[in-house]
Design a protein around this motif. Sequence first.
Motif, PDB file in Angstrom:
ATOM      1  N   ALA A   1      16.571  10.445   9.838  1.00 33.58           N
ATOM      2  CA  ALA A   1      17.579   9.836  10.708  1.00 33.58           C
ATOM      3  C   ALA A   1      18.577   9.006   9.914  1.00 33.58           C
ATOM      4  CB  ALA A   1      16.907   8.973  11.767  1.00 33.58           C
ATOM      5  N   ARG A   2      18.131   8.419   8.802  1.00 34.05           N
ATOM      6  CA  ARG A   2      19.011   7.620   7.962  1.00 34.05           C
ATOM      7  C   ARG A   2      19.752   8.468   6.933  1.00 34.05           C
ATOM      8  NH1 ARG A   2      18.299   2.221   7.260  1.00 34.05           N
ATOM      9  NH2 ARG A   2      20.240   2.482   6.097  1.00 34.05           N
ATOM     10  N   GLY A   3      19.413   9.762   6.855  1.00 34.01           N
ATOM     11  CA  GLY A   3      20.103  10.644   5.929  1.00 34.01           C
ATOM     12  C   GLY A   3      19.728  10.430   4.483  1.00 34.01           C
ATOM     13  N   VAL A   4      18.490   9.977   4.226  1.00 34.12           N
ATOM     14  CA  VAL A   4      18.029   9.777   2.854  1.00 34.12           C
ATOM     15  C   VAL A   4      16.922  10.771   2.540  1.00 34.12           C
ATOM     16  CG1 VAL A   4      18.651   7.342   2.889  1.00 34.12           C
ATOM     17  CG2 VAL A   4      16.336   8.018   3.529  1.00 34.12           C
ATOM     18  N   ALA A   5      16.625  10.938   1.260  1.00 39.27           N
ATOM     19  CA  ALA A   5      15.600  11.881   0.838  1.00 39.27           C
ATOM     20  C   ALA A   5      14.247  11.495   1.430  1.00 39.27           C
ATOM     21  CB  ALA A   5      15.519  11.918  -0.685  1.00 39.27           C
ATOM     22  N   VAL A   6      13.532  12.494   1.888  1.00 37.53           N
ATOM     23  CA  VAL A   6      12.207  12.275   2.481  1.00 37.53           C
ATOM     24  C   VAL A   6      11.150  12.438   1.399  1.00 37.53           C
ATOM     25  CG1 VAL A   6      10.548  13.072   4.207  1.00 37.53           C
ATOM     26  CG2 VAL A   6      13.011  13.108   4.717  1.00 37.53           C
ATOM     27  N   SER A   7      10.249  11.472   1.307  1.00 37.17           N
ATOM     28  CA  SER A   7       9.188  11.500   0.307  1.00 37.17           C
ATOM     29  C   SER A   7       7.860  11.907   0.947  1.00 37.17           C
ATOM     30  CB  SER A   7       9.036  10.116  -0.341  1.00 37.17           C
ATOM     31  OG  SER A   7       7.908  10.073  -1.190  1.00 37.17           O
TER      32      SER A   7
ATOM     33  N   MET B   1      14.091  -2.548  -0.007  1.00 36.05           N
ATOM     34  CA  MET B   1      14.657  -2.450  -1.360  1.00 36.05           C
ATOM     35  C   MET B   1      13.673  -1.759  -2.296  1.00 36.05           C
ATOM     36  SD  MET B   1      15.662  -5.490  -4.049  1.00 36.05           S
ATOM     37  CE  MET B   1      13.940  -5.717  -4.537  1.00 36.05           C
ATOM     38  N   ILE B   2      12.425  -2.173  -2.255  1.00 38.18           N
ATOM     39  CA  ILE B   2      11.429  -1.610  -3.170  1.00 38.18           C
ATOM     40  C   ILE B   2      11.135  -0.156  -2.818  1.00 38.18           C
ATOM     41  CG2 ILE B   2       9.028  -1.806  -3.936  1.00 38.18           C
ATOM     42  CD1 ILE B   2       9.364  -4.867  -3.520  1.00 38.18           C
ATOM     43  N   ALA B   3      11.095   0.160  -1.525  1.00 43.06           N
ATOM     44  CA  ALA B   3      10.875   1.555  -1.121  1.00 43.06           C
ATOM     45  C   ALA B   3      11.992   2.448  -1.652  1.00 43.06           C
ATOM     46  CB  ALA B   3      10.778   1.652   0.399  1.00 43.06           C
ATOM     47  N   LYS B   4      13.236   2.004  -1.526  1.00 42.53           N
ATOM     48  CA  LYS B   4      14.355   2.808  -2.029  1.00 42.53           C
ATOM     49  C   LYS B   4      14.284   2.940  -3.543  1.00 42.53           C
ATOM     50  CE  LYS B   4      19.382   3.186  -2.260  1.00 42.53           C
ATOM     51  NZ  LYS B   4      20.668   2.901  -1.590  1.00 42.53           N
ATOM     52  N   TRP B   5      14.019   1.846  -4.226  1.00 42.49           N
ATOM     53  CA  TRP B   5      13.935   1.849  -5.693  1.00 42.49           C
ATOM     54  C   TRP B   5      12.857   2.806  -6.181  1.00 42.49           C
ATOM     55  CZ3 TRP B   5       9.577  -0.140  -8.326  1.00 42.49           C
ATOM     56  CH2 TRP B   5       9.705  -0.208  -9.723  1.00 42.49           C
ATOM     57  N   ALA B   6      11.723   2.845  -5.482  1.00 43.96           N
ATOM     58  CA  ALA B   6      10.597   3.678  -5.904  1.00 43.96           C
ATOM     59  C   ALA B   6      10.652   5.097  -5.337  1.00 43.96           C
ATOM     60  CB  ALA B   6       9.283   3.018  -5.491  1.00 43.96           C
ATOM     61  N   GLY B   7      11.653   5.402  -4.497  1.00 39.50           N
ATOM     62  CA  GLY B   7      11.762   6.740  -3.915  1.00 39.50           C
ATOM     63  C   GLY B   7      10.704   7.015  -2.869  1.00 39.50           C
TER      64      GLY B   7
ATOM     65  N   ASN C   1       0.854  -1.183   0.000  1.00 42.44           N
ATOM     66  CA  ASN C   1       0.000   0.000   0.000  1.00 42.44           C
ATOM     67  C   ASN C   1       0.890   1.234   0.000  1.00 42.44           C
ATOM     68  OD1 ASN C   1      -3.186  -0.286   0.561  1.00 42.44           O
ATOM     69  ND2 ASN C   1      -2.104  -2.069   1.372  1.00 42.44           N
ATOM     70  N   VAL C   2       0.559   2.199  -0.837  1.00 43.45           N
ATOM     71  CA  VAL C   2       1.245   3.494  -0.853  1.00 43.45           C
ATOM     72  C   VAL C   2       0.294   4.518  -0.240  1.00 43.45           C
ATOM     73  CG1 VAL C   2       2.335   5.268  -2.269  1.00 43.45           C
ATOM     74  CG2 VAL C   2       2.513   2.849  -2.927  1.00 43.45           C
ATOM     75  N   THR C   3       0.769   5.228   0.785  1.00 42.75           N
ATOM     76  CA  THR C   3      -0.055   6.220   1.473  1.00 42.75           C
ATOM     77  C   THR C   3       0.741   7.502   1.684  1.00 42.75           C
ATOM     78  OG1 THR C   3       0.627   5.594   3.721  1.00 42.75           O
ATOM     79  CG2 THR C   3      -1.230   4.372   2.758  1.00 42.75           C
ATOM     80  N   LYS C   4       0.050   8.545   2.069  1.00 45.45           N
ATOM     81  CA  LYS C   4       0.740   9.754   2.507  1.00 45.45           C
ATOM     82  C   LYS C   4       1.600   9.411   3.721  1.00 45.45           C
ATOM     83  CE  LYS C   4      -2.817  12.989   0.907  1.00 45.45           C
ATOM     84  NZ  LYS C   4      -3.826  14.002   1.311  1.00 45.45           N
ATOM     85  N   SER C   5       2.767   9.991   3.781  1.00 46.95           N
ATOM     86  CA  SER C   5       3.683   9.633   4.860  1.00 46.95           C
ATOM     87  C   SER C   5       3.299  10.301   6.167  1.00 46.95           C
ATOM     88  CB  SER C   5       5.109  10.027   4.482  1.00 46.95           C
ATOM     89  OG  SER C   5       5.211  11.430   4.328  1.00 46.95           O
ATOM     90  N   THR C   6       3.607   9.618   7.260  1.00 42.49           N
ATOM     91  CA  THR C   6       3.441  10.199   8.586  1.00 42.49           C
ATOM     92  C   THR C   6       4.722  10.923   8.989  1.00 42.49           C
ATOM     93  OG1 THR C   6       4.288   8.252   9.745  1.00 42.49           O
ATOM     94  CG2 THR C   6       1.927   8.287   9.213  1.00 42.49           C
ATOM     95  N   ARG C   7       4.614  11.738  10.002  1.00 38.96           N
ATOM     96  CA  ARG C   7       5.809  12.431  10.478  1.00 38.96           C
ATOM     97  C   ARG C   7       6.843  11.441  10.992  1.00 38.96           C
ATOM     98  NH1 ARG C   7       9.695  14.368  10.210  1.00 38.96           N
ATOM     99  NH2 ARG C   7      10.667  16.036  11.400  1.00 38.96           N
ATOM    100  N   TYR C   8       6.392  10.335  11.568  1.00 38.32           N
ATOM    101  CA  TYR C   8       7.308   9.323  12.090  1.00 38.32           C
ATOM    102  C   TYR C   8       8.085   8.669  10.951  1.00 38.32           C
ATOM    103  CZ  TYR C   8       8.955   5.320  14.823  1.00 38.32           C
ATOM    104  OH  TYR C   8       9.739   4.376  15.448  1.00 38.32           O
ATOM    105  N   GLU C   9       7.397   8.358   9.865  1.00 41.79           N
ATOM    106  CA  GLU C   9       8.077   7.765   8.710  1.00 41.79           C
ATOM    107  C   GLU C   9       9.069   8.742   8.096  1.00 41.79           C
ATOM    108  OE1 GLU C   9       4.064   5.134   7.878  1.00 41.79           O
ATOM    109  OE2 GLU C   9       4.517   6.889   6.633  1.00 41.79           O
ATOM    110  N   GLN C  10       8.703  10.012   8.039  1.00 42.25           N
ATOM    111  CA  GLN C  10       9.624  11.026   7.538  1.00 42.25           C
ATOM    112  C   GLN C  10      10.837  11.152   8.451  1.00 42.25           C
ATOM    113  OE1 GLN C  10       7.259  14.576   7.256  1.00 42.25           O
ATOM    114  NE2 GLN C  10       5.871  13.721   5.713  1.00 42.25           N
TER     115      GLN C  10
END
Length: 365
Positions: A232-238, A270-276, A218-227
Amino acid sequence: MSQPLDLRNPNHYELYSLHCVDEQYINLCDAILATGTQESDPGRSDDTWTTLIGVGFQLQNTHIAFPALLSARKNWSAAVDESCWMMRGETNIESLNSKIWDEWADESGECGPIYGEQWRRWPDIKAFHDFTKPSGVCPSADAIRARDEILRMREDGYIETQMADGRILFEGEIDQFANALRQVQARSRSRRIRVQGFNPGYVNMQGLPPCHTEFEFNVTKSTRYEQAQAEARGVAVSEDSLHITVTMRSNDCLLGRPFNIIGYSAMHQMIAKWAGLNVGGFTLNTTNTHLYDHHRDAYQTQRAQWMLLRERMQKTGEPVKYPVLEISDDILGLTPEQLLDNANVDWFELVDYSPQPAVKGRVTK
């Protein structure tokens, strides 16, 4: 202003335990032993086990605390390698770098049309009269559905064979996984992004019918916790997050469950990173959830090892440190088929994994 967790505080520890894979795992196994039913199946095995039916399990923090158990070392690379083997659509153990499937392979190493076959090449065979031709009458609803399906199968290159009764036999395959990835990549809000593994028509041909019967995204709008985890991991926030839900008909808690959690969590990330996308929640729903009697001693050793870590946390107030999963940038820019066809364990690195010693248990066939 929020206060940092102090695990010396019982309320803080209770909150922490809701997000801790080991705490959930130990509590589940204890519940099986305390409230489960004693079962056996002499027609299949001499082994006996204790079963609990219907277990829900969810983690929201796998991006910053990868769920490889700390209570006992698990062979994370073998679990990830197995997932990659399945993603590639392979079913022969010669390309699997572990002995996980040895019990169910034939003399040539073939396990039959198991996970990879169903995920990537779901057999699709149908026979229709050719409703794409003008008939001079108003088509029925059934005829319209058949026409649309014929057009879809022809577009996908199905083999066509004329039958004696006037129908056409269409033979093809469905790459469920690649189709799902296209929807993930498009940030679809569809509630049908699913990959099915259990095919009733193929159960008798499989070395072992799939235990994990399906998974869905499922793809949803992100929560503040997910952002915050991405930050924290130093990757782009979607703006969007990817969630995975896995369903299992049968789950061996000592050997299988830790493997399944690791394998699907690695696939998810892996899929989350691949799909941004941000890494969202991981959910595991299991039906027949069981602990074999010959695994009880090993489980008690693992439980005791976790109790030592728990006591240390409650004494110092500091949580144990879970590893994080690093995934190669080589996956970026690949098509869905390229991502799946080339999935391999070398894309993954588990950083700072420092668990308690492994426990041993034999496989029940």
